[in-house]
Design a protein around this motif. Structure first.
Motif, PDB file in Angstrom:
ATOM      1  N   GLY A 132      -6.151  -3.919  -4.528  1.00  0.00           N
ATOM      2  CA  GLY A 132      -6.443  -3.097  -3.364  1.00  0.00           C
ATOM      3  C   GLY A 132      -7.540  -2.074  -3.582  1.00  0.00           C
ATOM      4  O   GLY A 132      -7.609  -1.070  -2.870  1.00  0.00           O
ATOM      5  N   ASP A 158       0.858  -1.185   0.000  1.00  0.00           N
ATOM      6  CA  ASP A 158       0.000   0.000   0.000  1.00  0.00           C
ATOM      7  C   ASP A 158       0.894   1.236   0.000  1.00  0.00           C
ATOM      8  O   ASP A 158       1.790   1.372   0.832  1.00  0.00           O
ATOM      9  N   GLU A 211      -1.191  -1.257  -5.963  1.00  0.00           N
ATOM     10  CA  GLU A 211      -2.488  -0.891  -5.411  1.00  0.00           C
ATOM     11  C   GLU A 211      -2.926   0.470  -5.918  1.00  0.00           C
ATOM     12  O   GLU A 211      -2.114   1.367  -6.141  1.00  0.00           O
TER      13      GLU A 211
END
Length: 235
Positions: free
Chosen positions: A202, A140, A163
């Motif tokens: 994500g 992330d 992501e």
């Protein structure tokens, strides 16, 4: 993400998509960071593979801050048993290894290289290199200065899993929570010298198609797809 049959990158709820037999061979887990969606499946995994007569322990690799969080808030004998002391403290089935940005961990024929990325907690991305080429997982992150030089230094970057959590209309929330939007991601893709397959992950549930459409529209010359359960990537 299951790498071959013995390594996981992160251990979130996606573990539930694997068959029980798939879990039995896993002996290495690389955690990007401590947030629940990346560690929620780890206690169940350890419980499944635990064997008092084990020959190979389960090793978790992560930043020191991530390992401290896992030990304090998951394997604390309150939320879940402390498997780092079972079957004995001297010879535990679950073991922790600090992995810092710039470290390389070699497992068999694969080199896992850790890179610092920018999130709300200390976070890693990883490149994975074997004789067939390299792929990368961003973890992330929002716009950063650390991931892209590492990717450009990969001799044969075949795949990038990255992501992008929010659509452009939610840019303020994305910045505050340390995530990409299509606009910020595609701006950073302009710094990537290679032309790998790019798989998006994500995404905020319910926003997947809008996010994908925005990324593809902003970077039409890139090979961009959405990662989904069951996808198999070969390097």
């Amino acid at each position: 993400m299951l790498i071959d049959d013995d390594v996981l990158i992160d251990a979130g709820t996606g573990i539930g998509d694997l068959e029980l037999g798939d879990l039995d061979s896993i002996r290495h887990v690389f955690l990007t960071h401590s947030h629940l969606d990346h560690v929620a499946g780890l206690p169940m995994l350890v419980d499944r593979v635990f064997d008092e007569n084990f020959t190979t322990p389960l090793t978790v690799y992560a930043r020191e801050e991530t390992l401290r969080a896992v030990q304090a808030h998951l394997f604390n004998d309150i939320i879940w048993p402390d498997f780092s002391a079972l079957p004995s403290a001297a010879n535990p089935m679950l073991r922790y290894q600090v992995c810092c940005p710039g470290d390389t961990v070699t497992i068999g024929h694969r080199d896992f290289y850790a890179v610092d990325v920018m999130h709300t907690v200390p976070t890693l991305g990883f490149t994975v290199q074997n004789s067939g080429g390299a792929f990368a997982v961003s973890g992330d992150t929002k716009t950063n200065e650390t991931l892209w030089p590492v990717l450009n230094a990969c001799d044969d970057l075949r795949v990038l899993v990255i992501e992008v959590s929010f659509p452009d209309e939610m840019q303020d929330l994305a910045v505050e929570s340390g995530h990409y939007t299509p606009k910020s991601l595609t701006a950073d893709l302009g710094r990537l010298d290679h032309d790998p397959e790019i798989w998006l992950t994500g995404m905020k549930p319910g926003e997947e198609q809008r996010i994908l459409d925005q990324v593809v529209s902003a970077a039409p010359d890139r090979k961009i797809r959405m990662l989904a359960r069951g996808t198999v990537l070969t390097v």
